[in-house]
Structure formats: C-alpha cells, structure tokens
Design a protein around this motif. Structure first.
Motif, PDB file in Angstrom:
ATOM      1  N   GLU A   1       0.850  -1.191   0.000  1.00 45.97           N
ATOM      2  CA  GLU A   1       0.000   0.000   0.000  1.00 45.97           C
ATOM      3  C   GLU A   1       0.883   1.236   0.000  1.00 45.97           C
ATOM      4  N   ILE A   2       0.588   2.150  -0.872  1.00 42.68           N
ATOM      5  CA  ILE A   2       1.349   3.395  -0.932  1.00 42.68           C
ATOM      6  C   ILE A   2       0.847   4.338   0.149  1.00 42.68           C
ATOM      7  N   THR A   3       1.754   4.765   1.024  1.00 42.80           N
ATOM      8  CA  THR A   3       1.346   5.651   2.112  1.00 42.80           C
ATOM      9  C   THR A   3       1.860   7.069   1.937  1.00 42.80           C
ATOM     10  N   ASP A  19       1.814  12.308   2.862  1.00 48.84           N
ATOM     11  CA  ASP A  19       1.520  11.086   3.604  1.00 48.84           C
ATOM     12  C   ASP A  19       0.017  10.847   3.522  1.00 48.84           C
ATOM     13  N   PHE A  20      -0.372   9.827   2.746  1.00 50.90           N
ATOM     14  CA  PHE A  20      -1.795   9.567   2.542  1.00 50.90           C
ATOM     15  C   PHE A  20      -2.473   9.078   3.820  1.00 50.90           C
ATOM     16  N   ALA A  21      -1.745   8.312   4.634  1.00 50.78           N
ATOM     17  CA  ALA A  21      -2.347   7.780   5.854  1.00 50.78           C
ATOM     18  C   ALA A  21      -2.683   8.889   6.845  1.00 50.78           C
ATOM     19  N   LYS A  22      -1.731   9.830   6.995  1.00 48.75           N
ATOM     20  CA  LYS A  22      -1.921  10.914   7.961  1.00 48.75           C
ATOM     21  C   LYS A  22      -2.547  12.158   7.336  1.00 48.75           C
ATOM     22  N   THR A  27       7.562  19.571   3.511  1.00 49.06           N
ATOM     23  CA  THR A  27       8.668  19.789   2.587  1.00 49.06           C
ATOM     24  C   THR A  27       9.808  18.846   2.929  1.00 49.06           C
ATOM     25  N   LEU A  28      10.326  18.157   1.922  1.00 44.89           N
ATOM     26  CA  LEU A  28      11.442  17.238   2.113  1.00 44.89           C
ATOM     27  C   LEU A  28      12.774  17.927   1.845  1.00 44.89           C
ATOM     28  N   ILE A  29      12.873  18.614   0.696  1.00 41.11           N
ATOM     29  CA  ILE A  29      14.118  19.264   0.293  1.00 41.11           C
ATOM     30  C   ILE A  29      13.789  20.613  -0.330  1.00 41.11           C
ATOM     31  N   GLY A  30      14.575  21.632   0.014  1.00 45.30           N
ATOM     32  CA  GLY A  30      14.446  22.923  -0.642  1.00 45.30           C
ATOM     33  C   GLY A  30      13.823  23.985   0.233  1.00 45.30           C
ATOM     34  N   SER A  31      14.307  25.209   0.041  1.00 42.36           N
ATOM     35  CA  SER A  31      13.816  26.343   0.824  1.00 42.36           C
ATOM     36  C   SER A  31      12.787  27.177   0.071  1.00 42.36           C
ATOM     37  N   GLY A  32      12.653  26.901  -1.233  1.00 42.59           N
ATOM     38  CA  GLY A  32      11.804  27.748  -2.063  1.00 42.59           C
ATOM     39  C   GLY A  32      12.602  28.778  -2.819  1.00 42.59           C
ATOM     40  N   ASN A  33      13.906  28.884  -2.521  1.00 45.72           N
ATOM     41  CA  ASN A  33      14.792  29.807  -3.210  1.00 45.72           C
ATOM     42  C   ASN A  33      15.622  29.062  -4.257  1.00 45.72           C
ATOM     43  N   ILE A  34      16.066  29.778  -5.271  1.00 46.66           N
ATOM     44  CA  ILE A  34      16.825  29.166  -6.355  1.00 46.66           C
ATOM     45  C   ILE A  34      18.247  28.870  -5.906  1.00 46.66           C
ATOM     46  N   GLY A  35      18.693  27.637  -6.157  1.00 40.49           N
ATOM     47  CA  GLY A  35      20.036  27.224  -5.775  1.00 40.49           C
ATOM     48  C   GLY A  35      21.008  27.228  -6.936  1.00 40.49           C
TER      49      GLY A  35
END
Length: 198
Positions: A1-3, A19-22, A27-35
C-alpha cells in the motif's frame, strides 16, 4: 500500500512529501529559493536550494533519492539516512559531454528511470538519451548536441529526436516521449530504433 507520494514543485524549487495515511504534507528538500551548482560538497538538507527540479527516482535503493535538478544541469542524490544532498552526476556545465560524475555535462535533465542497476535519463535540450552507473559515470546512447535534433530512425548513433521529455525502460527496450515530433519512440536492446505498435 502506498502511504506517501513524493512530488517536486518547479515554481517553489522544493520537494514535498504527501503522507496519505496521515493526510499530511511536508517539505522534504528545498527552501523555495533558487540554488546554484553543487560541486563535491555534501550539504545538510536544511541548507539545500534546488533549481527547477523536474523528476525524482529511488536509486540505487529506497534509502536514496535521485533528483533531476535541471536548472543546474545536474542530477543530485538525497540520503534519507544522513539527510544530506550531494552531486551524483554533472559538472553544472550545459552540454553533452560524457565522463565521470564531476566531468560530464548535462542539459536540463527532464526524466529519470532505474533499470538493472543503472539510471537512464533524458536531456531535453540536447535531445539525448543517456545513462549513468552507480558511480555517476555518464554515457550517451543517443544524441549529438544542442543544435542536432530532428526525426531519424536507425542505429542510435545516427538517430535523432526533438525535445524528448519522458522515458520508461523494460526488457524489451527503451520507450521515449519525443514531444516535438509528436511520437512515442522505441529503442531496442541493440540500440536500434524500431516502430512502436500502440
């Protein structure tokens, strides 16, 4: 099952985990600014700035995530265990040069696909199909450069595409969305273009 589901937001220059269960988004990676270009340094995920990420792929296992960071012409890798990001392939230079992880040049990688311990990828701006091994060594299968595009079948070294955007790979060959030619193309295991029956 994909969670959970990983998604890259191009405009916000960050990745999100759903997270489908919760029923939760973070955000996993990134600040929203260009790197900028990432060289040989290993960067804590809290300090990573992405640049126009277009795709992600688990590689070589579920503990690591490759990122097509097209804005810097690089493929990055994220370690879930260490929570760090480093360069997997690409010097940051725009082009079509094969070689080791830090010497190869890429051109806005748009799609990644894992197959038999190698990562296959599309560089849209050079209309090329390429692959990399676990050490990030890049080899071009098809493609001649920025100004070499069009429509031509035959063996891979002579064939042409125009702005490919996506691919999938299995035991029968490599299937590619050749967007400007408005076609689905197939390259066989012998690296020869063959017609696709839909």
């Amino acid at each position: 099952e994909i969670t959970r589901w990983l998604e890259f937001r191009r405009v916000l220059f960050r990745s999100r985990v759903i997270d489908f269960a919760k029923k939760n988004v973070k955000t996993l990676i990134g600040s929203g600014n260009i790197g900028g270009i990432i060289n040989k340094e290993i960067i804590s995920v809290d300090n990573v700035k992405l640049n126009n990420p277009l795709d992600i792929e688990f590689y070589p296992d579920k503990n690591n995530l490759l990122i097509a960071n097209s804005g810097t012409n690089q493929i990055l890798t994220y370690s879930f265990k260490d929570k760090t990001v480093r360069n997997f392939a690409g010097s940051g230079e725009f082009g079509l040069k094969d070689g080791s992880a830090f010497d190869a040049s890429l051109a806005q990688t748009s799609d990644l696909y894992t197959y038999k311990n190698e990562i296959y990828f599309i560089d849209s701006k050079t209309s090329s199909l390429r692959k990399a091994n676990k050490d990030g060594v890049v080899t071009t299968i098809l493609g001649k450069g920025v100004d070499e595009f069009g429509y031509k079948n035959g063996i891979a070294v002579n064939a042409l595409m125009q702005n490919p955007t996506s691919l999938t790979v299995d035991d029968t060959g490599i299937y590619i969305v050749d967007s400007f030619n408005k076609m689905i193309r197939k390259i066989g295991r012998a690296h020869v273009w063959t017609p696709v029956t839909l």
